[in-house]
Design a protein around this motif. Structure first.
Motif, PDB file in Angstrom:
ATOM      1  N   LEU A 214       0.843  -1.204   0.000  1.00  9.06           N
ATOM      2  CA  LEU A 214       0.000   0.000   0.000  1.00  9.06           C
ATOM      3  C   LEU A 214       0.877   1.252   0.000  1.00  9.06           C
ATOM      4  N   PHE A 215       1.940   1.217   0.778  1.00 12.90           N
ATOM      5  CA  PHE A 215       2.890   2.320   0.873  1.00 12.90           C
ATOM      6  C   PHE A 215       3.502   2.626  -0.497  1.00 12.90           C
ATOM      7  N   LEU A 216       3.941   1.587  -1.208  1.00 11.87           N
ATOM      8  CA  LEU A 216       4.564   1.784  -2.519  1.00 11.87           C
ATOM      9  C   LEU A 216       3.565   2.314  -3.542  1.00 11.87           C
ATOM     10  N   ALA A 217       2.339   1.789  -3.507  1.00 13.13           N
ATOM     11  CA  ALA A 217       1.317   2.271  -4.437  1.00 13.13           C
ATOM     12  C   ALA A 217       1.024   3.750  -4.200  1.00 13.13           C
ATOM     13  N   ASN A 218       0.984   4.156  -2.932  1.00 13.20           N
ATOM     14  CA  ASN A 218       0.737   5.560  -2.618  1.00 13.20           C
ATOM     15  C   ASN A 218       1.916   6.446  -3.013  1.00 13.20           C
ATOM     16  N   ILE A 219       3.137   5.951  -2.865  1.00 14.48           N
ATOM     17  CA  ILE A 219       4.300   6.727  -3.323  1.00 14.48           C
ATOM     18  C   ILE A 219       4.179   7.002  -4.822  1.00 14.48           C
ATOM     19  N   GLY A 220       3.855   5.951  -5.600  1.00 12.31           N
ATOM     20  CA  GLY A 220       3.681   6.147  -7.037  1.00 12.31           C
ATOM     21  C   GLY A 220       2.589   7.143  -7.358  1.00 12.31           C
ATOM     22  N   LEU A 221       1.465   7.037  -6.639  1.00 14.48           N
ATOM     23  CA  LEU A 221       0.340   7.951  -6.844  1.00 14.48           C
ATOM     24  C   LEU A 221       0.753   9.397  -6.601  1.00 14.48           C
ATOM     25  N   TRP A 222       1.379   9.656  -5.450  1.00 20.08           N
ATOM     26  CA  TRP A 222       1.716  11.034  -5.096  1.00 20.08           C
ATOM     27  C   TRP A 222       2.859  11.573  -5.951  1.00 20.08           C
ATOM     28  N   LEU A 223       3.793  10.716  -6.347  1.00 22.13           N
ATOM     29  CA  LEU A 223       4.832  11.168  -7.267  1.00 22.13           C
ATOM     30  C   LEU A 223       4.199  11.614  -8.581  1.00 22.13           C
ATOM     31  N   GLY A 224       3.205  10.845  -9.056  1.00 17.33           N
ATOM     32  CA  GLY A 224       2.533  11.187 -10.306  1.00 17.33           C
ATOM     33  C   GLY A 224       1.773  12.494 -10.230  1.00 17.33           C
ATOM     34  N   ILE A 225       1.360  12.898  -9.028  1.00 13.92           N
ATOM     35  CA  ILE A 225       0.648  14.166  -8.867  1.00 13.92           C
ATOM     36  C   ILE A 225       1.610  15.318  -8.591  1.00 13.92           C
ATOM     37  N   TYR A 226       2.549  15.105  -7.665  1.00 12.61           N
ATOM     38  CA  TYR A 226       3.339  16.236  -7.165  1.00 12.61           C
ATOM     39  C   TYR A 226       4.604  16.529  -7.967  1.00 12.61           C
ATOM     40  N   ALA A 227       5.180  15.555  -8.658  1.00  9.51           N
ATOM     41  CA  ALA A 227       6.302  15.901  -9.543  1.00  9.51           C
ATOM     42  C   ALA A 227       5.843  16.899 -10.606  1.00  9.51           C
ATOM     43  N   PRO A 228       4.677  16.715 -11.223  1.00  4.23           N
ATOM     44  CA  PRO A 228       4.174  17.754 -12.131  1.00  4.23           C
ATOM     45  C   PRO A 228       3.849  19.066 -11.420  1.00  4.23           C
ATOM     46  N   ILE A 229       3.116  19.005 -10.297  1.00  4.71           N
ATOM     47  CA  ILE A 229       2.678  20.239  -9.647  1.00  4.71           C
ATOM     48  C   ILE A 229       3.866  21.074  -9.167  1.00  4.71           C
ATOM     49  N   GLN A 230       4.845  20.404  -8.547  1.00  7.74           N
ATOM     50  CA  GLN A 230       5.955  21.140  -7.949  1.00  7.74           C
ATOM     51  C   GLN A 230       6.978  21.616  -8.988  1.00  7.74           C
ATOM     52  N   VAL A 231       7.207  20.843 -10.041  1.00  8.09           N
ATOM     53  CA  VAL A 231       8.318  21.156 -10.946  1.00  8.09           C
ATOM     54  C   VAL A 231       7.894  21.210 -12.412  1.00  8.09           C
ATOM     55  N   LEU A 232       7.301  20.128 -12.915  1.00 10.01           N
ATOM     56  CA  LEU A 232       7.116  19.998 -14.352  1.00 10.01           C
ATOM     57  C   LEU A 232       6.093  20.978 -14.915  1.00 10.01           C
ATOM     58  N   LEU A 233       4.937  21.111 -14.283  1.00  9.67           N
ATOM     59  CA  LEU A 233       3.914  22.022 -14.792  1.00  9.67           C
ATOM     60  C   LEU A 233       4.366  23.488 -14.734  1.00  9.67           C
ATOM     61  N   PRO A 234       4.985  23.950 -13.616  1.00  8.57           N
ATOM     62  CA  PRO A 234       5.492  25.333 -13.645  1.00  8.57           C
ATOM     63  C   PRO A 234       6.504  25.573 -14.762  1.00  8.57           C
ATOM     64  N   LYS A 235       7.425  24.625 -14.971  1.00 13.74           N
ATOM     65  CA  LYS A 235       8.404  24.777 -16.048  1.00 13.74           C
ATOM     66  C   LYS A 235       7.720  24.800 -17.411  1.00 13.74           C
TER      67      LYS A 235
END
Length: 415
Positions: free
Chosen positions: A25-46
């Motif tokens: 469950l922990f690993l699945a949630n890491i993947g989920l949040w990485l998929g949301i926050y890598a774009p929000i924090q870095v990729l989408l602003p760039k």
């Protein structure tokens, strides 16, 4: 109907979950949040800056705002559908994998987006898919975890959100520096985490005889949870909303804050440093609060402490918008948010109205995660332009988190 006739999917769990289940469950949630926050924090602003440098804040706000509207609709809708799913593969797993595939597809679209319209479409797919996945992964807690273990599991879920955020920033700023590559790696991580959880964990099936009935209009009406009939749920939802609104106001424009207000020479690296401090403190806060909350069977004092800590972190940046202040604020915010998440899921799952609607009701809870992403860009645009710039923004963040502490005191059914 006798208790023995009630299927496993609708009973309250009593057997403690094992480390293997928790890890997946922990690993699945890491993947989920990485998929949301890598774009929000870095990729989408760039990407917003590449597409329209003169109006990057507006582009970023519009794209994330529209995506957040999609997330608000997708989360309870997928939760409701999973509550009514009678597949031999279970109620939750089919929707978990479908959400991961949809989210990954959206990330692929973003990797190729050459204009704002395609960028918006890709982000909407990401939000629809990953919020559907969020609804089913969150419902796994009341489905499988007994009440006496929920704060510890909730703490690990909070840590997974942090790790997804930190690892996402690390992956797309250090390991994969191209914009398309960052999106594609994020998609692969999402799929890997979801597949591991779905293939290696059980999912109770719902017999067709127990599927909730009703016409379409009645089913849609069932999305509404009356605050009058369920006041504890309403107050807990309000607290969750304000905590997430405060967090969104304080972090959504952090990269731009480092670049334009602090004038840190390397904002990408600066963001990574702050996320590392935030993550380490969040881990400590989540594990500590989860352990002691379950042991004492008390939840609200930890929420009150968390709201104060998060407000203090925001106020540091109001009075001292400097790099040293940011270094102090990041771990303070992390320990507060970690402590909050450890007990939040325990509280929210204890005030759910009915076992047969767990995923739908948790989807409504998750609106309190998603709706701030709609409101925050709109509010932030006004605050930055008219109400004090970044000082006004962090003041609003502090006010929201303090209000969350006030709201949690109104919950009567949880200590």
């Amino acid at each position: 109907m006798s208790q023995a006739a009630v299927p496993e999917a609708l009973t309250e769990p009593v057997v403690r979950v094992r480390p293997g289940w928790t890890s997946l469950l922990f690993l699945a949630n890491i993947g989920l949040w990485l998929g949301i926050y890598a774009p929000i924090q870095v990729l989408l602003p760039k990407q917003a800056e590449l597409l329209d440098a003169a109006h990057k804040e507006t582009v970023f706000g519009v794209v994330t705002g529209i995506g957040a509207v999609v997330s608000v609709l997708a989360n309870p809708a997928i939760g409701l559908l999973s509550d009514r799913t009678c597949s031999r593969f279970g109620r939750r797993h089919p929707w978990t994998i479908a959400g991961a595939v949809t989210g990954a597809l959206g990330l692929v679209v973003l990797s190729q987006a050459g204009n704002i319209v395609v960028m918006t479409l890709g982000w909407c797919l990401v939000q629809a898919g990953l919020n559907g996945m969020l609804a089913t992964l969150t419902s796994a807690i009341p489905d499988r975890v007994p009440i006496a273990q929920r704060a510890q599991i909730g703490g690990l879920v909070g840590i997974s959100q942090m790790l997804g955020t930190v690892l996402g920033a690390l992956v797309v700023t250090v390991l994969v520096t191209s914009l398309p590559g960052g999106y594609l790696v994020s998609a692969a991580v999402v799929l890997a985490g979801a597949a591991a959880f779905v293939l290696r964990t059980p999912d109770a099936t719902l017999p067709a005889a127990f599927r909730p009935g009703g016409r379409f209009r009645e089913i849609v009406a069932n999305l509404w949870i009356s605050p009058r009939a369920h006041p504890d749920f309403a107050w807990a939802w309000g607290c969750h909303f304000m905590i997430n609104l405060g967090n969104a106001l304080g972090t959504l424009y952090l990269l731009f804050f480092l670049k334009d207000a602090v004038r840190y020479p390397d904002p990408d690296t600066g963001l990574l440093i702050l996320m590392g401090l935030y993550g380490a403190a969040l881990t400590v806060g989540a594990l500590t609060a989860g352990y002691f909350s379950d042991r004492a069977n008390r939840r609200k004092p930890y929420v009150l402490g968390a709201s104060v800590a998060m407000a203090l972190a925001a106020l540091l940046l109001v009075f001292w918008p400097t790099w040293p202040a940011a270094l102090a604020a990041a771990p303070l915010l992390g320990v507060g948010f970690g402590a909050y998440w450890a007990v939040a899921l325990a509280i929210l799952t204890e005030v759910l109205p009915a076992a047969q609607d767990r995923a739908k009701d948790l989807g409504v809870v998750n609106i309190a995660n998603s709706l701030p992403q709609v409101i925050a860009p709109l509010v932030t645009t006004v605050i930055l332009a008219e109400l004090g710039g970044y000082s006004g923004l962090f003041t609003a963040s502090a006010a929201a988190t303090l209000l969350a502490g006030v709201l949690i005191t109104r919950v009567r059914g949880v200590a």
